[in-house]
Motif scaffolding. Sequence first.
Motif, short mmCIF file in Angstrom:
data_model
loop_
_atom_site.label_atom_id
_atom_site.label_comp_id
_atom_site.label_asym_id
_atom_site.label_seq_id
_atom_site.Cartn_x
_atom_site.Cartn_y
_atom_site.Cartn_z
N GLY A 98 30.47 -6.30 19.60
CA GLY A 98 31.85 -6.62 20.01
C GLY A 98 32.77 -5.42 20.13
O GLY A 98 33.95 -5.57 20.46
N TYR A 99 32.25 -4.23 19.85
CA TYR A 99 33.10 -3.03 19.85
C TYR A 99 33.80 -2.81 21.20
O TYR A 99 34.92 -2.35 21.26
N CYS A 100 33.12 -3.17 22.28
CA CYS A 100 33.65 -2.91 23.62
C CYS A 100 34.68 -3.95 24.07
O CYS A 100 35.40 -3.74 25.04
N MET A 101 34.70 -5.10 23.38
CA MET A 101 35.45 -6.24 23.92
C MET A 101 36.97 -6.04 24.00
O MET A 101 37.58 -6.41 25.01
N PRO A 102 37.65 -5.49 22.96
CA PRO A 102 39.10 -5.33 23.11
C PRO A 102 39.48 -4.51 24.35
O PRO A 102 40.38 -4.89 25.10
N GLY A 103 38.76 -3.42 24.57
CA GLY A 103 39.06 -2.57 25.73
C GLY A 103 38.82 -3.33 27.04
O GLY A 103 39.61 -3.25 27.98
N MET A 104 37.72 -4.08 27.08
CA MET A 104 37.41 -4.84 28.30
C MET A 104 38.49 -5.89 28.55
O MET A 104 38.89 -6.13 29.69
N MET A 105 38.94 -6.53 27.48
CA MET A 105 39.94 -7.58 27.67
C MET A 105 41.28 -7.02 28.11
O MET A 105 42.00 -7.66 28.88
N MET A 106 41.62 -5.84 27.63
CA MET A 106 42.87 -5.23 28.09
C MET A 106 42.76 -4.86 29.56
O MET A 106 43.70 -5.05 30.33
N ALA A 107 41.59 -4.37 29.98
CA ALA A 107 41.39 -4.06 31.40
C ALA A 107 41.49 -5.34 32.22
O ALA A 107 42.07 -5.36 33.31
N LYS A 109 43.15 -8.11 31.38
CA LYS A 109 44.53 -8.62 31.42
C LYS A 109 45.37 -7.83 32.43
O LYS A 109 46.15 -8.40 33.19
N ALA A 110 45.19 -6.51 32.44
CA ALA A 110 45.95 -5.69 33.40
C ALA A 110 45.63 -6.13 34.82
O ALA A 110 46.52 -6.21 35.68
N LEU A 111 44.36 -6.47 35.06
CA LEU A 111 43.97 -6.95 36.39
C LEU A 111 44.65 -8.28 36.71
O LEU A 111 45.21 -8.46 37.79
N LEU A 112 44.62 -9.20 35.75
CA LEU A 112 45.16 -10.55 35.98
C LEU A 112 46.67 -10.54 36.22
O LEU A 112 47.17 -11.33 37.00
N VAL A 113 47.36 -9.64 35.54
CA VAL A 113 48.81 -9.56 35.73
C VAL A 113 49.10 -9.10 37.16
O VAL A 113 50.01 -9.59 37.82
N LYS A 114 48.27 -8.19 37.64
CA LYS A 114 48.47 -7.65 39.00
C LYS A 114 47.93 -8.61 40.06
O LYS A 114 48.57 -8.89 41.06
N ILE A 115 46.73 -9.12 39.80
CA ILE A 115 46.07 -10.01 40.77
C ILE A 115 45.62 -11.27 40.02
O ILE A 115 44.54 -11.29 39.41
N PRO A 116 46.41 -12.33 40.03
CA PRO A 116 46.07 -13.53 39.25
C PRO A 116 44.76 -14.20 39.66
O PRO A 116 44.14 -14.88 38.85
N ASP A 117 44.33 -14.00 40.89
CA ASP A 117 43.10 -14.64 41.34
C ASP A 117 42.17 -13.60 41.95
O ASP A 117 41.95 -13.56 43.16
N PRO A 118 41.61 -12.73 41.10
CA PRO A 118 40.83 -11.60 41.63
C PRO A 118 39.49 -12.01 42.21
O PRO A 118 38.90 -13.01 41.79
N THR A 119 39.04 -11.24 43.16
CA THR A 119 37.70 -11.47 43.72
C THR A 119 36.68 -10.85 42.76
O THR A 119 37.02 -10.07 41.86
N GLU A 120 35.41 -11.19 42.96
CA GLU A 120 34.32 -10.64 42.16
C GLU A 120 34.36 -9.11 42.20
O GLU A 120 34.19 -8.43 41.19
N GLU A 121 34.59 -8.60 43.39
CA GLU A 121 34.62 -7.15 43.57
C GLU A 121 35.76 -6.52 42.77
O GLU A 121 35.60 -5.48 42.14
N GLU A 122 36.92 -7.17 42.79
CA GLU A 122 38.07 -6.63 42.04
C GLU A 122 37.82 -6.68 40.54
O GLU A 122 38.23 -5.79 39.80
#
Length: 155
Positions: A98-107, A109-122
């Motif tokens: 689980g060490y990687c998870m906080p960083g991944m979740m912050m990445a 969240k930053a994506l979701l705030v910018k693009i609420p419905d991101p594509t797989e590629e995004e």
Amino acid sequence: MKISLTINYKKHKFDLPVNRTLSELLRSQGFWSVKQGCVAGDCGNCTVILDGRAVNSCIMLAVQADAMHVETFEHIDMATEFAPLKEVLMDFGDIDCGYCMPGMMMAMKALLVKIPDPTEEEILDALAGSVCRCTSSVKPVAAISEALRLMRGKW
Ligand code: FES
Ligand code: FES
């Protein structure tokens, strides 16, 4: 050097050496979700959101964040914001330490705030800098992609 920094919507003032990194400062204040992996900007384990942008806090000086707002994983409400993710992670069952998870979740969240419905590629692009040593990133990225699919329209 004196700086002011808003951390998770709370204002702080610090007097610190100019060479103190943002991740060192945050960890010294008890924000242990900010992990120290490579400490070279390569793994994303130290990712926080700075004024809405995901950044690697290990390669950023704390003084560069003066007057900015930093959000750490401690501020994320897993019970509401990321509830689907929690379930999907359990289904996938292959997240190890689980060490990687906080960083991944912050990445994420930053994506979701910018693009609420991101594509797989995004999604893949946003998580490209996040490294999971246990699973070569495949399982966490797949789980996060699936959670985002379930969360579509609910964010
Ligand atoms: S610890 Fe910051 S990128 Fe690896
Ligand atoms: S689960 Fe261990 S580093 Fe990702």
